[in-house]
Design a protein around this motif. Structure first.
Motif, mmCIF file in Angstrom:
data_model
loop_
_atom_site.group_PDB
_atom_site.id
_atom_site.type_symbol
_atom_site.label_atom_id
_atom_site.label_comp_id
_atom_site.label_asym_id
_atom_site.label_seq_id
_atom_site.Cartn_x
_atom_site.Cartn_y
_atom_site.Cartn_z
ATOM 1 N N PHE A 98 37.619 47.190 50.478
ATOM 2 C CA PHE A 98 37.218 47.048 49.275
ATOM 3 C C PHE A 98 38.313 47.384 48.212
ATOM 4 O O PHE A 98 38.893 48.261 48.514
ATOM 5 N N SER A 99 37.943 47.018 46.946
ATOM 6 C CA SER A 99 38.893 47.518 45.914
ATOM 7 C C SER A 99 38.289 48.151 44.874
ATOM 8 O O SER A 99 37.192 48.064 44.537
ATOM 9 N N ALA A 100 39.373 48.914 44.113
ATOM 10 C CA ALA A 100 38.922 49.518 42.750
ATOM 11 C C ALA A 100 40.088 49.844 41.862
ATOM 12 O O ALA A 100 41.216 49.403 42.189
ATOM 13 N N ILE A 101 39.795 50.037 40.484
ATOM 14 C CA ILE A 101 40.795 50.506 39.827
ATOM 15 C C ILE A 101 40.632 51.716 39.119
ATOM 16 O O ILE A 101 38.997 52.150 39.150
ATOM 17 N N SER A 102 41.347 52.364 38.608
ATOM 18 C CA SER A 102 41.392 53.723 38.115
ATOM 19 C C SER A 102 41.861 53.856 36.771
ATOM 20 O O SER A 102 42.793 53.468 36.408
#
Length: 470
Positions: free
Chosen positions: A117-121
């Motif tokens: 899965f993906s994320a941005i910080s």
């Protein structure tokens, strides 16, 4: 009191009386005097009376003004390595297990298996939040961090993550749209806007522009429409008020609701998730309205005492984090360049030498061995077999809040602080010591982030094909 805060300051300076000495003479805390002189608070009638009486005592004022500083010059020594202290700092049974756990975060972070899965910080700092999510299986596709030196540390550890920008306020809507096209959809946005505008350790100004940074967080939420969003901040945000007298925490919750998210605020302590540290924080968990799950957190994994209902392990301790590290006294170093003790003045060593765990030099019976200013949380030893105190950016200052090693007479090393924050030894820290301390002190503990990420991951597995509403 007849004098305003401004007039009090002018009168005090005219008398050549320091704020600390007026606090000593009047019994009114220095932080109260400071806040009053800056016009941030009003004094109680008792405090006003105490200050009036103190200032009218001309003999006492003159004596304090003439009193010389206790130490005119700093002398430095390396304290003796007492065998009984070295032996007391023995390795605990939980130390190897803890090191295995945090080293495992880095191993999982480096596992680039498909199907993540993906994320941005946002407000990514040196990457503590991101490390936890990456270890749980998230591909952290992009990040935003204002501090150039912290961005360098982040890039060392997340070389494939896209640098979206430095100043989040400078990422205008056109740039943001372009990044959405380049990065693609993301499942989660994580981040913690800087806490200085919210925390009691700052000025808590309601007009501080940093208090509005969560609205830029929301611009990213609007652009990427993630299924989940996680926002971290200091617990004292719950008492921070806006310019209208309402609570900032409610502003944040209402704003997320207006943008199409269910949201709940949770108060957490990192020690309850395996981090060997008392660290009270708040976490907002937001879930997009079309996702059929409620905002929630995982059950605690660790607890103080025996809690058979939770089936949690005992909280980890300072010793569990650091007992395998070389024993160092003030000014000593080890093979690890990040495990090097700051050299402290001889008189400070003298103040602290006989102070027991959990106590401060301010508690000394001998007045000559008490620091001339500060509070009883400063010049204070931690406790070896208890969770460490909150790691702050000032952990290298022996005069800071609970920064003294439980057994040795010195402040914490960078390696100790990193361990207490749950950074694995293999995590790369580059740059000045000040930059590294700032990054570590402000970070979300990776192990706490990992448990939150794993909890969200379980929920995402049941809603992976859900699409954001138009």
């Amino acid at each position: 009191m007849p004098m305003t805060g401004k007039k009090l300051r002018e009168h005090r300076l005219l008398l050549k009386l320091s704020q600390a000495k007026l606090a000593e003479l009047s019994g009114v805390s220095q932080h109260v005097l400071s806040a009053y002189e800056l016009g941030k608070i009003d004094l109680s009638s008792d405090a006003s009376k105490a200050i009036d009486i103190a200032l009218q005592n001309k003999e006492a004022v003159a004596t304090l003004v003439k009193r010389e500083k206790r130490y005119k010059a700093h002398e430095y020594i390396i304290p003796p390595r007492l065998p009984e202290r070295v032996s007391k700092a023995k390795i605990t049974e939980g130390n190897s297990r803890y090191r295995e756990v945090i080293d495992g975060l880095l191993i999982k972070h480096n596992d680039k298996s498909e199907g993540r899965f993906s994320a941005i910080s946002l407000f990514s700092g040196c990457g503590g939040f991101s490390l936890g999510f990456s270890a749980a299986g998230f591909d952290v596709k992009g990040y935003v961090e204002l501090d150039e030196d912290l961005r360098k540390i982040y890039k060392e550890n997340f070389p494939k993550s896209r640098e979206i920008g430095g100043d989040i306020t400078s990422v205008d809507d056109s740039k943001l749209c372009r990044y959405v096209e380049e990065i693609g959809s993301v499942d989660v946005i994580i981040g913690g806007p800087p806490c200085q505008g919210f925390s009691l350790s700052g000025k808590r100004e309601v007009t501080d522009p940093r208090n509005q940074l969560f609205r830029h967080y929301l611009r990213f939420v609007d652009a990427f429409r993630p299924k989940f969003a996680v926002l971290e901040n200091v617990r004292l945000l719950t008492s921070m008020k806006n310019t209208e007298g309402g609570f900032v925490m409610d502003d944040i919750a209402n704003a997320f609701k207006d943008h199409g998210y269910k949201i709940k605020l949770f108060e957490v302590n990192a020690k309850n998730y395996g981090v060997p540290q008392h660290r009270d924080r708040i976490l907002y968990i937001a879930v997009r309205n079309d996702i059929e799950t409620a905002p929630s957190l995982p059950e605690p994994t660790h607890t103080e005492g025996n809690d058979f209902l939770l089936q949690a392990e005992p909280c980890r301790t300072f010793a569990d984090a650091c007992s395998d590290l070389a024993y160092l006294e003030s000014g000593e170093g080890a093979d690890d360049p990040l495990h090097e003790a700051v050299k402290h003045p001889a008189h400070v060593i003298d103040w602290l030498w006989d102070v027991q765990e959990g106590f401060s030099a301010h508690d000394n019976e001998d007045e000559g061995k008490r620091p001339p200013s500060g509070y009883n949380t400063t010049y204070k030893r931690q406790v070896w077999l208890e969770p460490a105190s909150t790691v702050q950016t000032t952990f290298g200052m022996i005069s800071g809040c609970r920064n003294v090693h439980p057994i040795a007479t010195r402040s914490l090393t960078i390696r100790e602080a990193a361990r207490i924050q749950s950074f694995p030894d293999g995590y790369v820290f580059r740059g000045s010591l000040g930059t590294i301390r700032t990054g570590i002190g402000n970070a979300v503990p990776p192990l706490l982030a990992y448990y939150v990420a794993m909890h969200i991951l379980d929920k995402l597995k049941f809603c992976k094909n859900s699409q954001p509403p138009n």
